[in-house]
Design an enzyme around this catalytic site. Structure first.
Site, PDB file in Angstrom:
ATOM      1  N   ASP A 131       2.988   5.030  -5.493  1.00 48.06           N
ATOM      2  CA  ASP A 131       2.199   6.254  -5.297  1.00 48.06           C
ATOM      3  C   ASP A 131       3.083   7.479  -5.502  1.00 48.06           C
ATOM      4  O   ASP A 131       3.743   7.952  -4.589  1.00 48.06           O
ATOM      5  CB  ASP A 131       1.580   6.254  -3.899  1.00 48.06           C
ATOM      6  CG  ASP A 131       0.724   7.491  -3.672  1.00 48.06           C
ATOM      7  OD1 ASP A 131       0.622   8.336  -4.587  1.00 48.06           O
ATOM      8  OD2 ASP A 131       0.155   7.622  -2.571  1.00 48.06           O
TER       9      ASP A 131
ATOM     10  N   ASN B 194     -10.282   0.430  -0.374  1.00 44.46           N
ATOM     11  CA  ASN B 194      -9.298   0.348   0.711  1.00 44.46           C
ATOM     12  C   ASN B 194      -9.894   0.744   2.056  1.00 44.46           C
ATOM     13  O   ASN B 194     -10.468   1.827   2.188  1.00 44.46           O
ATOM     14  CB  ASN B 194      -8.138   1.315   0.429  1.00 44.46           C
ATOM     15  CG  ASN B 194      -7.200   0.823  -0.633  1.00 44.46           C
ATOM     16  OD1 ASN B 194      -7.511  -0.115  -1.357  1.00 44.46           O
ATOM     17  ND2 ASN B 194      -6.050   1.458  -0.728  1.00 44.46           N
TER      18      ASN B 194
ATOM     19  N   GLU C 257      -1.488   5.924  -8.954  1.00 42.41           N
ATOM     20  CA  GLU C 257      -2.485   6.910  -8.491  1.00 42.41           C
ATOM     21  C   GLU C 257      -2.343   8.229  -9.234  1.00 42.41           C
ATOM     22  O   GLU C 257      -1.238   8.708  -9.476  1.00 42.41           O
ATOM     23  CB  GLU C 257      -2.334   7.151  -6.978  1.00 42.41           C
ATOM     24  CG  GLU C 257      -3.344   8.168  -6.425  1.00 42.41           C
ATOM     25  CD  GLU C 257      -3.394   8.239  -4.897  1.00 42.41           C
ATOM     26  OE1 GLU C 257      -3.152   7.210  -4.227  1.00 42.41           O
ATOM     27  OE2 GLU C 257      -3.689   9.330  -4.380  1.00 42.41           O
TER      28      GLU C 257
ATOM     29  N   ASP D 193       0.849  -1.194   0.000  1.00 49.94           N
ATOM     30  CA  ASP D 193       0.000   0.000   0.000  1.00 49.94           C
ATOM     31  C   ASP D 193       0.890   1.252   0.000  1.00 49.94           C
ATOM     32  O   ASP D 193       1.802   1.374   0.837  1.00 49.94           O
ATOM     33  CB  ASP D 193      -0.862  -0.049   1.277  1.00 49.94           C
ATOM     34  CG  ASP D 193      -1.981   0.963   1.286  1.00 49.94           C
ATOM     35  OD1 ASP D 193      -2.435   1.363   0.200  1.00 49.94           O
ATOM     36  OD2 ASP D 193      -2.424   1.330   2.401  1.00 49.94           O
ATOM     37  N   HIS D 194       0.658   2.147  -0.920  1.00 49.70           N
ATOM     38  CA  HIS D 194       1.391   3.432  -0.979  1.00 49.70           C
ATOM     39  C   HIS D 194       2.912   3.281  -1.025  1.00 49.70           C
ATOM     40  O   HIS D 194       3.631   3.930  -0.249  1.00 49.70           O
ATOM     41  CB  HIS D 194       1.009   4.344   0.199  1.00 49.70           C
ATOM     42  CG  HIS D 194      -0.413   4.793   0.162  1.00 49.70           C
ATOM     43  ND1 HIS D 194      -0.867   5.732  -0.724  1.00 49.70           N
ATOM     44  CD2 HIS D 194      -1.491   4.393   0.876  1.00 49.70           C
ATOM     45  CE1 HIS D 194      -2.172   5.901  -0.545  1.00 49.70           C
ATOM     46  NE2 HIS D 194      -2.576   5.093   0.403  1.00 49.70           N
TER      47      HIS D 194
ATOM     48  N   GLY E 214      -7.893   8.415   6.868  1.00 50.66           N
ATOM     49  CA  GLY E 214      -8.082   8.700   8.285  1.00 50.66           C
ATOM     50  C   GLY E 214      -9.546   8.769   8.681  1.00 50.66           C
ATOM     51  O   GLY E 214     -10.441   8.374   7.925  1.00 50.66           O
TER      52      GLY E 214
HETATM   53  P1  13P Z   1      -9.036   4.786   5.354  1.00 48.83           P
HETATM   54  O1  13P Z   1      -8.176   5.649   6.207  1.00 48.83           O
HETATM   55  O2  13P Z   1     -10.282   5.502   4.930  1.00 48.83           O
HETATM   56  O3  13P Z   1      -9.350   3.486   5.998  1.00 48.83           O
HETATM   57  O4  13P Z   1      -8.225   4.463   4.001  1.00 48.83           O
HETATM   58  C1  13P Z   1      -7.296   3.434   3.958  1.00 48.83           C
HETATM   59  C2  13P Z   1      -6.462   3.465   2.720  1.00 48.83           C
HETATM   60  O5  13P Z   1      -6.750   4.107   1.744  1.00 48.83           O
HETATM   61  C3  13P Z   1      -5.246   2.641   2.729  1.00 48.83           C
HETATM   62  O6  13P Z   1      -4.490   2.835   1.576  1.00 48.83           O
HETATM   63  O1  G3H Z   2      -3.325   4.982   3.595  1.00 53.79           O
HETATM   64  C1  G3H Z   2      -2.763   4.734   4.629  1.00 53.79           C
HETATM   65  C2  G3H Z   2      -3.074   3.481   5.372  1.00 53.79           C
HETATM   66  O2  G3H Z   2      -4.165   3.690   6.240  1.00 53.79           O
HETATM   67  C3  G3H Z   2      -1.859   2.974   6.088  1.00 53.79           C
HETATM   68  O3  G3H Z   2      -1.591   3.729   7.202  1.00 53.79           O
HETATM   69  O4  G3H Z   2       0.840   4.228   6.968  1.00 53.79           O
HETATM   70  O5  G3H Z   2      -0.298   4.377   9.192  1.00 53.79           O
HETATM   71  O6  G3H Z   2       0.115   2.149   8.123  1.00 53.79           O
HETATM   72  P1  G3H Z   2      -0.122   3.615   7.909  1.00 53.79           P
HETATM   73 ZN    ZN Z   3      -4.589   4.816   0.802  1.00 52.90          ZN
END
Ligand code: 13P
Ligand code: G3H
Ligand code: ZN
Length: 311
Positions: free
Chosen positions: A104, A256, A134, A82-83, A181
């Site tokens: 990202d 997500n 993205e 993720d990201h 968030g």
């Molecule tokens: P939320 O903070 O809305 O749960 O989004 C999570 C997310 O996009 C993780 O990449």
């Molecule tokens: O988009 C972000 C996700 O909620 C992951 O959050 O980087 O705090 O693990 P984190």
């Molecule tokens: Zn995200």
């Protein structure tokens, strides 16, 4: 069943008018809660790991937890970064067994975003790994990057064809009003995603899987419980679930969710300590917290994503 990438999952989801849940994992109880729900509902699943989660829990521990989930559930599971914020991080996850990565570069210029995404795609595709990219920036906190609400920008549909053609990415995360968030919309305002942008993007990219980040709905029952038991989260507001359901029926194939898992777990643990002040065995409070995650994920699968029975 071995880990899978999202190619088949997304094709079926696109054609079937549903979406796959991409849930963030950080520890064993979270992996168990999510995968038990998906296993019982026979839902295909994406487990995603952020840079922060990987630093917290360690790549090998996370890999082994997900391998255990594969054995226990026999579900099609994709393990996704993720990201990812650099080619090197994506490469490390690909080399380490992930079946999907997100690069990202959405906060960079279009040309820089295209260049780095292309580099990741070349490396990933040679190894059977798929790539999410993205366009547009979401407000909120993404790993260590905080985007202020005023600096967030919707995806420009006129950029998407060139971006997808030049990068070769397999799915595209777009900004249509969701954010990361628990504080997504101003209290008193009516949350409304920009379905006009989603529809224009999809018209330009027929059949192409779209991803929504920042899609927690921030259930008020959890916020109220957190506040009742000593927390302070006034004004925590999420994306209405009916809008996510609508997005899933269109071209959105991946949704997500992270914050809702955190809220479910935290509300449960706060309540547990308030009502069982003498408890000090972590199993006593992590067991109900894991059950709360399982219930939350089951609800998302059935009522929001519509992917139950699709495994
Ligand atoms: P939320 O903070 O809305 O749960 O989004 C999570 C997310 O996009 C993780 O990449
Ligand atoms: O988009 C972000 C996700 O909620 C992951 O959050 O980087 O705090 O693990 P984190
Ligand atoms: Zn995200």
């Amino acid at each position: 069943m071995p880990l899978v990438n999202t190619t088949e999952m997304f094709k079926k989801a696109y054609d079937g008018g549903y979406a796959i849940g991409a849930f963030n994992v950080n520890n064993m109880e979270i992996v168990q809660g999510i995968t038990e729900a998906a296993g019982e509902l026979r839902a295909p699943l994406i487990l995603q790991v952020s840079k922060g989660a990987r630093a917290y829990a360690n790549h090998t521990y996370l890999m082994k937890l997900v391998e255990a989930a594969l054995i226990e559930t026999d579900l099609p599971i994709c393990l996704h970064l993720d990201h990812g914020d650099s080619f090197e991080l994506c490469k490390s996850c690909i080399d380490g067994g992930f079946t999907s990565v997100m690069i990202d570069m959405s906060s960079k210029s279009l040309e820089e975003n295209i260049a780095v995404t292309r580099q990741v795609v070349e490396y990933a595709h040679e190894r059977g790994v798929v790539v999410e990219a993205e366009l547009g920036t979401l407000a909120g906190i993404e790993d260590e990057v905080k985007v202020e609400a005023g600096e967030a920008s919707y995806t420009r549909p006129e950029d998407v064809e060139e971006f997808v053609t030049r990068t070769g990415c397999d799915s595209l995360a777009i900004a249509i009003g969701t954010s990361h968030g628990a504080y997504k919309f101003k209290p008193g305002t009516k949350p409304q995603l920009r379905f006009d942008i989603l529809e224009e993007v999809s018209r330009r990219l027929p059949g192409f899987p779209i991803v929504l980040h920042g899609s927690s709905s921030v259930p008020q029952e959890f916020v109220e419980k957190i506040n009742k038991y000593g927390g302070n989260m006034p004004g925590a507001i999420g994306v209405p679930e009916e809008q996510l359901r609508h997005a899933a029926s269109l071209s959105v194939c991946k949704i997500n969710i992270d914050s809702d898992l955190r809220l479910a777990m935290t509300a449960c643990i706060r309540e547990h300590f308030a009502t069982h002040p003498a408890d000090f065995d972590p199993r006593q409070y992590l067991k109900p917290a894991r059950a709360a995650i399982k219930a939350m994920v089951a609800h998302k699968i059935v009522d929001v994503l519509g992917c139950d029975g699709k495994a």
